[in-house]
Design a protein around this motif. Structure first.
Motif, mmCIF file in Angstrom:
data_model
loop_
_atom_site.group_PDB
_atom_site.id
_atom_site.type_symbol
_atom_site.label_atom_id
_atom_site.label_comp_id
_atom_site.label_asym_id
_atom_site.label_seq_id
_atom_site.Cartn_x
_atom_site.Cartn_y
_atom_site.Cartn_z
ATOM 1 N N MET A 1 26.019 -33.543 1.030
ATOM 2 C CA MET A 1 24.988 -32.533 1.074
ATOM 3 C C MET A 1 23.694 -33.120 0.523
ATOM 4 S SD MET A 1 24.764 -28.893 -0.976
ATOM 5 C CE MET A 1 26.333 -28.342 -0.395
ATOM 6 N N ASP A 2 22.614 -32.912 1.228
ATOM 7 C CA ASP A 2 21.297 -33.347 0.790
ATOM 8 C C ASP A 2 20.848 -32.446 -0.363
ATOM 9 O OD1 ASP A 2 18.617 -33.950 0.454
ATOM 10 O OD2 ASP A 2 18.188 -34.012 2.597
ATOM 11 N N GLU A 3 20.431 -33.060 -1.468
ATOM 12 C CA GLU A 3 20.045 -32.285 -2.653
ATOM 13 C C GLU A 3 18.906 -31.319 -2.353
ATOM 14 O OE1 GLU A 3 18.576 -33.110 -7.173
ATOM 15 O OE2 GLU A 3 19.925 -34.562 -6.258
ATOM 16 N N ARG A 4 18.026 -31.637 -1.434
ATOM 17 C CA ARG A 4 16.929 -30.737 -1.072
ATOM 18 C C ARG A 4 17.447 -29.477 -0.407
ATOM 19 N NH1 ARG A 4 13.914 -34.624 2.543
ATOM 20 N NH2 ARG A 4 15.959 -35.550 2.511
ATOM 21 N N GLU A 5 18.600 -29.557 0.239
ATOM 22 C CA GLU A 5 19.195 -28.386 0.888
ATOM 23 C C GLU A 5 20.012 -27.553 -0.097
ATOM 24 O OE1 GLU A 5 21.495 -29.750 4.172
ATOM 25 O OE2 GLU A 5 19.824 -30.842 5.050
ATOM 26 N N ASP A 6 20.258 -28.073 -1.276
ATOM 27 C CA ASP A 6 21.093 -27.409 -2.271
ATOM 28 C C ASP A 6 20.227 -26.510 -3.170
ATOM 29 O OD1 ASP A 6 23.444 -26.794 -3.611
ATOM 30 O OD2 ASP A 6 23.244 -28.477 -4.999
ATOM 31 N N VAL A 7 19.632 -25.482 -2.560
ATOM 32 C CA VAL A 7 18.792 -24.553 -3.319
ATOM 33 C C VAL A 7 19.676 -23.597 -4.118
ATOM 34 C CG1 VAL A 7 16.869 -24.692 -1.688
ATOM 35 C CG2 VAL A 7 18.624 -22.945 -1.388
ATOM 36 N N PRO A 8 19.203 -23.148 -5.271
ATOM 37 C CA PRO A 8 20.008 -22.238 -6.088
ATOM 38 C C PRO A 8 20.406 -20.987 -5.310
ATOM 39 C CG PRO A 8 18.135 -23.046 -7.335
ATOM 40 C CD PRO A 8 17.932 -23.486 -5.920
ATOM 41 N N LYS A 9 21.662 -20.596 -5.466
ATOM 42 C CA LYS A 9 22.189 -19.428 -4.761
ATOM 43 C C LYS A 9 22.998 -18.565 -5.718
ATOM 44 C CE LYS A 9 22.684 -21.674 -0.267
ATOM 45 N NZ LYS A 9 22.832 -23.094 -0.469
ATOM 46 N N ASP A 10 23.017 -17.267 -5.406
ATOM 47 C CA ASP A 10 23.859 -16.309 -6.122
ATOM 48 C C ASP A 10 24.871 -15.761 -5.130
ATOM 49 O OD1 ASP A 10 22.144 -16.684 -8.284
ATOM 50 O OD2 ASP A 10 20.900 -14.961 -7.741
ATOM 51 N N PHE A 11 26.124 -15.754 -5.527
ATOM 52 C CA PHE A 11 27.210 -15.268 -4.679
ATOM 53 C C PHE A 11 27.837 -14.069 -5.383
ATOM 54 C CE2 PHE A 11 26.749 -19.836 -4.111
ATOM 55 C CZ PHE A 11 26.629 -19.948 -2.728
ATOM 56 N N ILE A 12 27.585 -12.884 -4.835
ATOM 57 C CA ILE A 12 28.047 -11.639 -5.449
ATOM 58 C C ILE A 12 28.993 -10.965 -4.481
ATOM 59 C CG2 ILE A 12 27.320 -9.359 -6.256
ATOM 60 C CD1 ILE A 12 24.556 -10.778 -6.862
ATOM 61 N N GLU A 13 30.164 -10.580 -4.988
ATOM 62 C CA GLU A 13 31.118 -9.905 -4.106
ATOM 63 C C GLU A 13 31.972 -8.927 -4.903
ATOM 64 O OE1 GLU A 13 34.085 -10.874 -0.414
ATOM 65 O OE2 GLU A 13 33.102 -12.525 -1.445
ATOM 66 N N LEU A 14 32.091 -7.729 -4.355
ATOM 67 C CA LEU A 14 33.013 -6.714 -4.861
ATOM 68 C C LEU A 14 33.996 -6.479 -3.724
ATOM 69 C CD1 LEU A 14 30.385 -4.209 -6.298
ATOM 70 C CD2 LEU A 14 31.627 -5.974 -7.543
ATOM 71 N N LYS A 15 35.281 -6.696 -3.973
ATOM 72 C CA LYS A 15 36.241 -6.578 -2.880
ATOM 73 C C LYS A 15 37.604 -6.130 -3.380
ATOM 74 C CE LYS A 15 37.659 -11.448 -2.652
ATOM 75 N NZ LYS A 15 37.785 -12.582 -1.724
ATOM 76 N N VAL A 75 19.765 -14.742 -15.978
ATOM 77 C CA VAL A 75 20.343 -16.060 -16.265
ATOM 78 C C VAL A 75 19.358 -17.158 -15.875
ATOM 79 C CG1 VAL A 75 22.115 -17.715 -15.489
ATOM 80 C CG2 VAL A 75 22.769 -15.403 -16.187
ATOM 81 N N ARG A 76 18.755 -17.039 -14.723
ATOM 82 C CA ARG A 76 17.828 -18.073 -14.255
ATOM 83 C C ARG A 76 16.574 -18.160 -15.127
ATOM 84 N NH1 ARG A 76 20.053 -20.252 -10.258
ATOM 85 N NH2 ARG A 76 21.525 -19.146 -8.937
ATOM 86 N N GLN A 77 16.175 -17.063 -15.733
ATOM 87 C CA GLN A 77 15.037 -17.105 -16.660
ATOM 88 C C GLN A 77 15.431 -17.769 -17.978
ATOM 89 O OE1 GLN A 77 13.730 -13.002 -16.901
ATOM 90 N NE2 GLN A 77 12.124 -13.371 -15.378
ATOM 91 N N LYS A 78 16.625 -17.445 -18.475
ATOM 92 C CA LYS A 78 17.067 -17.979 -19.770
ATOM 93 C C LYS A 78 17.542 -19.424 -19.685
ATOM 94 C CE LYS A 78 18.260 -13.562 -21.757
ATOM 95 N NZ LYS A 78 19.196 -12.721 -22.429
ATOM 96 N N TRP A 79 18.148 -19.788 -18.564
ATOM 97 C CA TRP A 79 18.681 -21.138 -18.364
ATOM 98 C C TRP A 79 18.175 -21.655 -17.014
ATOM 99 C CZ3 TRP A 79 21.755 -17.024 -20.014
ATOM 100 C CH2 TRP A 79 22.163 -17.091 -21.343
#
Length: 169
Positions: A1-15, A75-79
């Motif tokens: 994976m190209d590091e430029r394509e590895d943008v920060p992501k959030d994965f949220i799921e309720l199932k 989280v992204r603001q604190k860390w």
């Protein structure tokens, strides 16, 4: 994976399906991160000397997802070095030993991911409208009480982590 394509992501799921530690941890792996921290909350078979049979969760889904997104932003603001965050919560019946919640956080170093994952679970329990119940009858006050099902009985207990129950005392 190209590091430029590895943008920060959030994965949220309720199932309602069984949660997978492998699936959640795979979501946050990044070539630029040396740490993936996990929290796995499971149903235990006892509480205060009573035998627990199962837990059952229900959520105000749209509000729960919105609150979890706020946790991720916080989280992204604190860390700022945190790369990916995954927060999966199970709904419905969760038998003893199975996961109710799995949280994973990746970052370049362990300190940030460990602190962030701790913040995620503590904040989730305090503010997100996900609650435990025994039947399809839902207690009308979100987050204030939960119901644990024991071998021969059940009981309501106050959620001491919910922020507005503590502020009124």
């Amino acid at each position: 994976m190209d590091e430029r394509e590895d943008v920060p992501k959030d994965f949220i799921e309720l199932k309602s399906e069984k949660l997978s530690v492998d699936e959640v941890s795979e979501l946050v792996i990044s070539p630029c991160c040396g740490a993936v921290s996990l929290f796995i909350g499971t149903t235990r078979n006892n509480f205060e000397g009573k035998k627990v049979i199962r837990l059952e969760y229900e959520a105000y889904t749209s509000m729960a997802e919105m609150e979890i997104k706020k946790i991720c932003r916080d989280v992204r603001q604190k860390w700022p070095s945190v790369k990916h965050i995954a927060m999966h919560h199970r709904l419905g019946v969760v038998p003893v030993t199975e996961a109710s919640v799995i949280i994973a956080v990746s970052s370049p170093h362990r300190t940030e991911s460990l602190e962030a994952v701790t913040h995620c679970i503590n904040t989730l329990k305090a503010i997100v409208p996900i609650w435990k119940k025994q039947t399809s009858t839902v207690f009308p006050i979100l987050c204030l009480y939960s119901q644990e099902i024991y071998e021969d009985e059940y009981s309501w207990k106050e959620n001491k982590e919910c922020f507005w129950t503590n502020s009124e005392k």
